[in-house]
Design a protein around this motif. Structure first.
Motif, PDB file in Angstrom:
ATOM      1  N   GLY A  39       0.145 -32.002 -30.665  1.00 28.14           N
ATOM      2  CA  GLY A  39       1.349 -31.344 -30.135  1.00 28.14           C
ATOM      3  C   GLY A  39       1.017 -30.173 -29.227  1.00 28.14           C
ATOM      4  O   GLY A  39       1.621 -29.997 -28.165  1.00 28.14           O
ATOM      5  N   ARG A  40       0.034 -29.373 -29.645  1.00 29.14           N
ATOM      6  CA  ARG A  40      -0.382 -28.251 -28.782  1.00 29.14           C
ATOM      7  C   ARG A  40      -0.969 -28.775 -27.478  1.00 29.14           C
ATOM      8  O   ARG A  40      -0.694 -28.243 -26.399  1.00 29.14           O
ATOM      9  N   ALA A  41      -1.783 -29.821 -27.576  1.00 30.94           N
ATOM     10  CA  ALA A  41      -2.422 -30.363 -26.366  1.00 30.94           C
ATOM     11  C   ALA A  41      -1.375 -30.972 -25.422  1.00 30.94           C
ATOM     12  O   ALA A  41      -1.464 -30.800 -24.204  1.00 30.94           O
ATOM     13  N   LEU A  42      -0.382 -31.673 -25.983  1.00 37.42           N
ATOM     14  CA  LEU A  42       0.668 -32.253 -25.138  1.00 37.42           C
ATOM     15  C   LEU A  42       1.450 -31.145 -24.436  1.00 37.42           C
ATOM     16  O   LEU A  42       1.751 -31.235 -23.242  1.00 37.42           O
ATOM     17  N   THR A  43       1.774 -30.097 -25.193  1.00 40.42           N
ATOM     18  CA  THR A  43       2.535 -28.981 -24.624  1.00 40.42           C
ATOM     19  C   THR A  43       1.711 -28.261 -23.553  1.00 40.42           C
ATOM     20  O   THR A  43       2.217 -27.939 -22.470  1.00 40.42           O
ATOM     21  N   GLY A  44       0.431 -28.058 -23.842  1.00 41.68           N
ATOM     22  CA  GLY A  44      -0.471 -27.440 -22.868  1.00 41.68           C
ATOM     23  C   GLY A  44      -0.597 -28.304 -21.623  1.00 41.68           C
ATOM     24  O   GLY A  44      -0.618 -27.802 -20.494  1.00 41.68           O
ATOM     25  N   GLY A  45      -0.653 -29.615 -21.812  1.00 42.79           N
ATOM     26  CA  GLY A  45      -0.744 -30.548 -20.688  1.00 42.79           C
ATOM     27  C   GLY A  45       0.479 -30.456 -19.789  1.00 42.79           C
ATOM     28  O   GLY A  45       0.367 -30.447 -18.562  1.00 42.79           O
ATOM     29  N   LEU A  46       1.647 -30.375 -20.427  1.00 43.75           N
ATOM     30  CA  LEU A  46       2.884 -30.246 -19.641  1.00 43.75           C
ATOM     31  C   LEU A  46       2.886 -28.968 -18.815  1.00 43.75           C
ATOM     32  O   LEU A  46       3.288 -28.959 -17.649  1.00 43.75           O
ATOM     33  N   LEU A  47       2.436 -27.866 -19.429  1.00 43.28           N
ATOM     34  CA  LEU A  47       2.414 -26.577 -18.719  1.00 43.28           C
ATOM     35  C   LEU A  47       1.422 -26.628 -17.557  1.00 43.28           C
ATOM     36  O   LEU A  47       1.711 -26.149 -16.456  1.00 43.28           O
ATOM     37  N   LYS A  54       4.497 -32.900  -7.214  1.00 44.61           N
ATOM     38  CA  LYS A  54       4.959 -34.219  -7.615  1.00 44.61           C
ATOM     39  C   LYS A  54       3.971 -35.282  -7.140  1.00 44.61           C
ATOM     40  O   LYS A  54       3.468 -35.207  -6.037  1.00 44.61           O
ATOM     41  N   GLY A  55       3.689 -36.236  -8.025  1.00 45.77           N
ATOM     42  CA  GLY A  55       2.761 -37.301  -7.656  1.00 45.77           C
ATOM     43  C   GLY A  55       1.330 -37.005  -8.069  1.00 45.77           C
ATOM     44  O   GLY A  55       0.492 -37.889  -8.119  1.00 45.77           O
ATOM     45  N   GLN A  56       1.045 -35.725  -8.367  1.00 46.08           N
ATOM     46  CA  GLN A  56      -0.298 -35.371  -8.828  1.00 46.08           C
ATOM     47  C   GLN A  56      -0.350 -35.495 -10.356  1.00 46.08           C
ATOM     48  O   GLN A  56       0.684 -35.413 -11.009  1.00 46.08           O
ATOM     49  N   ARG A  57      -1.566 -35.664 -10.895  1.00 45.93           N
ATOM     50  CA  ARG A  57      -1.702 -35.831 -12.338  1.00 45.93           C
ATOM     51  C   ARG A  57      -2.848 -35.000 -12.864  1.00 45.93           C
ATOM     52  O   ARG A  57      -3.788 -34.680 -12.146  1.00 45.93           O
ATOM     53  N   ILE A  58      -2.756 -34.678 -14.155  1.00 55.17           N
ATOM     54  CA  ILE A  58      -3.835 -33.941 -14.793  1.00 55.17           C
ATOM     55  C   ILE A  58      -4.162 -34.601 -16.129  1.00 55.17           C
ATOM     56  O   ILE A  58      -3.261 -35.078 -16.819  1.00 55.17           O
ATOM     57  N   ALA A  59      -5.444 -34.670 -16.445  1.00 54.33           N
ATOM     58  CA  ALA A  59      -5.860 -35.205 -17.740  1.00 54.33           C
ATOM     59  C   ALA A  59      -6.707 -34.158 -18.448  1.00 54.33           C
ATOM     60  O   ALA A  59      -7.553 -33.506 -17.829  1.00 54.33           O
ATOM     61  N   LEU A  60      -6.455 -33.964 -19.727  1.00 52.95           N
ATOM     62  CA  LEU A  60      -7.225 -33.014 -20.526  1.00 52.95           C
ATOM     63  C   LEU A  60      -7.941 -33.769 -21.642  1.00 52.95           C
ATOM     64  O   LEU A  60      -7.334 -34.623 -22.288  1.00 52.95           O
ATOM     65  N   LYS A  61      -9.193 -33.446 -21.842  1.00 48.69           N
ATOM     66  CA  LYS A  61      -9.918 -34.054 -22.970  1.00 48.69           C
ATOM     67  C   LYS A  61     -10.567 -32.941 -23.793  1.00 48.69           C
ATOM     68  O   LYS A  61     -11.412 -32.212 -23.291  1.00 48.69           O
ATOM     69  N   PHE A  62     -10.116 -32.801 -25.029  1.00 48.13           N
ATOM     70  CA  PHE A  62     -10.716 -31.852 -25.959  1.00 48.13           C
ATOM     71  C   PHE A  62     -11.646 -32.656 -26.855  1.00 48.13           C
ATOM     72  O   PHE A  62     -11.196 -33.493 -27.630  1.00 48.13           O
ATOM     73  N   GLU A  63     -12.934 -32.407 -26.719  1.00 49.84           N
ATOM     74  CA  GLU A  63     -13.894 -33.181 -27.499  1.00 49.84           C
ATOM     75  C   GLU A  63     -14.787 -32.224 -28.271  1.00 49.84           C
ATOM     76  O   GLU A  63     -15.641 -31.550 -27.712  1.00 49.84           O
ATOM     77  N   GLY A  64     -14.518 -32.137 -29.577  1.00 53.61           N
ATOM     78  CA  GLY A  64     -15.272 -31.193 -30.395  1.00 53.61           C
ATOM     79  C   GLY A  64     -15.981 -31.874 -31.549  1.00 53.61           C
ATOM     80  O   GLY A  64     -15.910 -33.092 -31.703  1.00 53.61           O
ATOM     81  N   ASN A  65     -16.652 -31.055 -32.383  1.00 55.52           N
ATOM     82  CA  ASN A  65     -17.401 -31.613 -33.512  1.00 55.52           C
ATOM     83  C   ASN A  65     -16.563 -31.646 -34.793  1.00 55.52           C
ATOM     84  O   ASN A  65     -17.089 -31.771 -35.886  1.00 55.52           O
ATOM     85  N   GLU A 133      -8.648 -23.845 -30.626  1.00 60.04           N
ATOM     86  CA  GLU A 133      -7.224 -23.623 -30.926  1.00 60.04           C
ATOM     87  C   GLU A 133      -6.310 -24.193 -29.833  1.00 60.04           C
ATOM     88  O   GLU A 133      -5.103 -24.042 -29.889  1.00 60.04           O
ATOM     89  N   ILE A 134      -6.852 -24.784 -28.815  1.00 56.51           N
ATOM     90  CA  ILE A 134      -6.166 -25.400 -27.665  1.00 56.51           C
ATOM     91  C   ILE A 134      -5.655 -24.361 -26.652  1.00 56.51           C
ATOM     92  O   ILE A 134      -6.081 -24.375 -25.502  1.00 56.51           O
ATOM     93  N   ALA A 135      -4.764 -23.456 -27.071  1.00 57.51           N
ATOM     94  CA  ALA A 135      -4.203 -22.489 -26.109  1.00 57.51           C
ATOM     95  C   ALA A 135      -5.308 -21.608 -25.527  1.00 57.51           C
ATOM     96  O   ALA A 135      -5.404 -21.428 -24.306  1.00 57.51           O
ATOM     97  N   GLU A 136      -6.160 -21.083 -26.415  1.00 62.43           N
ATOM     98  CA  GLU A 136      -7.252 -20.215 -25.959  1.00 62.43           C
ATOM     99  C   GLU A 136      -8.246 -20.994 -25.101  1.00 62.43           C
ATOM    100  O   GLU A 136      -8.819 -20.456 -24.150  1.00 62.43           O
ATOM    101  N   ASP A 137      -8.416 -22.255 -25.438  1.00 65.77           N
ATOM    102  CA  ASP A 137      -9.351 -23.084 -24.659  1.00 65.77           C
ATOM    103  C   ASP A 137      -8.832 -23.286 -23.237  1.00 65.77           C
ATOM    104  O   ASP A 137      -9.595 -23.234 -22.282  1.00 65.77           O
TER     105      ASP A 137
END
Ligand code: ZN
Length: 286
Positions: A39-47, A54-65, A133-137
């Motif tokens: 949920g945090r990542a989806l919200t961060g992605g939207l922001l 318009k027409g541009q896209r962004i992808a986020l990948k959080f990959e941790g241990n 924590e997603i937001a700080e990242d």
């Protein structure tokens, strides 16, 4: 909601994603800590997506241990987002009364940001995870990789019955030339603010949140628009993925006389391909 404080060159974005995060939780059957992470990542992605055209896209990948392994989110400039977590069945003990997303993501790993700006090559930026924590990242990425000082706040409140009763976030950016004094003042105010989810659960609106963040700084609301979880998968796209397996692989599936189920990672929609369709795909390849 998008705002700007013109005199101070500060851009403000606020979004409420309660329904959207609930939808994602139901689609992916996530356990509470995974729900909060996704949920945090989806919200961060939207922001982050709201910073694009318009027409541009962004992808986020959080990959941790941590046990979540990976969170993948894709957002577009039009207010739509989709995402999934590799291991949705993560439920950890809370820490300081909050869902322990940092432990679920892990404290070591990388955040990869890919932007399709409709140029020849996509833009890619990689930073180490700051806290998980997603937001700080995201704030760390924006400061480090894009050199834009930013404040990001994200929250997801999961009820004991696993339902999401509040989710949302904000992203504040200081555009050059920055007024250090105003920014320090703003950061102090944001640090003292109650969590976003607490404000939303108390019935606060995006306007109220913006007011809390900006305080006495005059700002102007530029736009307000809906956000939604949307996946663009289709049978045709899944067919392309199957075709890319190659003739040998498809041949062996046909030989085993079995149907093949392909599920979309992002929305869990299932596509079934039987013998007749697989043979048609083979013909297409040949
Ligand atoms: Zn899909």
């Amino acid at each position: 909601m998008r705002c700007i404080a013109r005199d101070e060159n500060i851009l403000g974005l606020v979004c409420v994603t309660t329904n959207l995060v609930n939808e994602a939780r139901e689609l992916h059957s996530t356990y509470p800590t995974a729900t909060a992470g996704l949920g945090r990542a989806l919200t961060g992605g939207l922001l982050m997506g709201a910073l694009l055209y318009k027409g541009q896209r962004i992808a986020l990948k959080f990959e941790g241990n941590g046990p979540l392994k990976k969170i993948i989110v894709e957002a577009e400039g039009d207010g739509t987002v989709k995402g999934y977590v590799v291991n949705p069945e993560v439920d950890l003990p809370p820490k300081n009364g909050k869902l322990d997303v940092a432990a679920a993501v892990g404290n070591e790993g990388f955040l990869t940001v890919m932007k399709d700006l409709r140029l020849k090559e996509p833009y890619m930026g990689v930073v180490k995870l700051y806290s998980g924590e997603i937001a700080e990242d995201l704030a760390f990425y924006l400061a480090e990789s894009e050199q834009v000082p930013s404040a990001v706040g994200l929250g997801v409140f999961v009820e004991p019955d696993w339902n999401v009763s509040a989710a949302g976030g904000f992203l504040i950016q200081s555009l050059p030339p920055a007024n250090e004094e105003i920014i320090d003042d703003m950061v102090r105010r944001i640090e003292k603010m109650p969590p976003v989810t607490e404000l939303l659960r108390n019935g606060k609106t995006p306007e109220d949140l913006m007011q809390q963040i900006f305080g006495k700084i005059p700002y102007q609301i530029l736009a307000k628009k809906p956000v939604s979880f949307r996946c663009s998968c289709s049978r045709e796209r899944i067919e392309q993925a199957l075709i890319s397996l190659g003739t040998e692989e498809i041949d062996s599936i046909i030989a085993e006389k079995r149907d093949i189920d392909v599920s979309c990672h992002f929305c869990c929609k299932k596509y079934v391909f039987g013998k007749v369709e697989l043979e048609r795909l083979l013909k297409e390849i040949q």
